[in-house]
Design a protein around this motif. Structure first.
Motif, short mmCIF file in Angstrom:
data_model
loop_
_atom_site.label_atom_id
_atom_site.label_comp_id
_atom_site.label_asym_id
_atom_site.label_seq_id
_atom_site.Cartn_x
_atom_site.Cartn_y
_atom_site.Cartn_z
N PRO A 52 43.68 42.72 38.53
CA PRO A 52 43.40 41.59 39.42
C PRO A 52 41.88 41.46 39.62
N GLY A 53 41.42 40.28 39.94
CA GLY A 53 40.01 40.09 40.24
C GLY A 53 39.12 39.90 39.04
N ASP A 54 39.68 39.81 37.87
CA ASP A 54 38.89 39.63 36.65
C ASP A 54 38.82 38.14 36.32
N THR A 55 37.63 37.58 36.33
CA THR A 55 37.48 36.14 36.08
C THR A 55 37.85 35.77 34.64
N GLU A 56 37.62 36.69 33.70
CA GLU A 56 37.98 36.41 32.31
C GLU A 56 39.50 36.26 32.15
N GLU B 29 40.51 32.71 32.77
CA GLU B 29 40.20 31.83 31.63
C GLU B 29 41.25 31.99 30.52
N LEU B 30 41.61 33.22 30.22
CA LEU B 30 42.60 33.48 29.18
C LEU B 30 43.97 32.89 29.56
N LEU B 31 44.31 32.96 30.84
CA LEU B 31 45.62 32.46 31.28
C LEU B 31 45.77 30.95 31.06
N LYS B 32 44.66 30.23 30.99
CA LYS B 32 44.72 28.78 30.75
C LYS B 32 45.33 28.46 29.39
N LYS C 174 47.49 39.63 23.69
CA LYS C 174 46.70 40.75 23.16
C LYS C 174 45.30 40.74 23.79
N LYS C 175 44.71 39.56 23.90
CA LYS C 175 43.37 39.45 24.51
C LYS C 175 43.42 39.85 25.99
N LEU C 176 44.49 39.46 26.69
CA LEU C 176 44.64 39.82 28.11
C LEU C 176 44.74 41.34 28.27
N ILE C 177 45.48 41.99 27.38
CA ILE C 177 45.63 43.45 27.44
C ILE C 177 44.27 44.11 27.24
N LYS C 178 43.56 43.70 26.18
CA LYS C 178 42.25 44.30 25.88
C LYS C 178 41.25 44.04 26.99
N GLN C 179 41.23 42.81 27.52
CA GLN C 179 40.29 42.46 28.57
C GLN C 179 40.57 43.23 29.85
#
Length: 140
Positions: A87-91, A94-97, A123-128
């Protein structure tokens, strides 16, 4: 003293997934298990009775509250599948969009089924999430 309910256990992840009521949710859970394992590089562990987590980190808040939590994870709940990211990650926002059909809570992203989402974005959400948590709570 307050004791966390969600702790890593030795319970079998496979046994837990095999006992998911919905056949479709069970199938999606095995897909998520493979995807989270491959992408995170961590072995799946049960956290509490129903969360499948990958990796862990130790957090400590200004209030003095501290504990351990999985870096990322998921849980095949009755209503929806819960995905756990930092939680609290701005990136993350963006990815959720670009993620596909979902709803969000504080730390959870809820999906109905794998077919509703973009696996590459997952995959990007997991890595981020792992990157964000490793930077926010570096290992001592």
């Amino acid at each position: 003293m307050y004791e966390l309910k969600t702790k890593e256990t030795d319970n079998s992840v496979i046994h837990f997934i095999e006992n998911v009521d919905s056949p479709k949710k069970r199938e999606d859970s095995f897909k998520l298990l493979d995807l989270f394992s491959e992408t995170s590089g961590y072995e799946a562990k049960m956290w509490g009775p129903s969360i499948i987590g990958f990796g862990s980190y130790h957090y400590k808040y200004a209030s003095g509250h501290e504990g351990d939590a999985p870096l990322v994870g998921f849980s095949p709940r009755k209503a929806k599948i819960s995905l756990y990211f930092a939680p609290g990650d701005t990136e993350r926002e963006e990815l959720l969009k670009e993620f596909g059909k979902h709803t969000t809570g504080k730390a959870c992203v809820y999906i109905n089924k794998m077919a509703d989402i973009d696996v590459e974005v997952l995959k990007k959400l997991i890595k981020q999430s792992i990157k964000f948590l490793r930077e926010t709570y570096p290992e001592e």
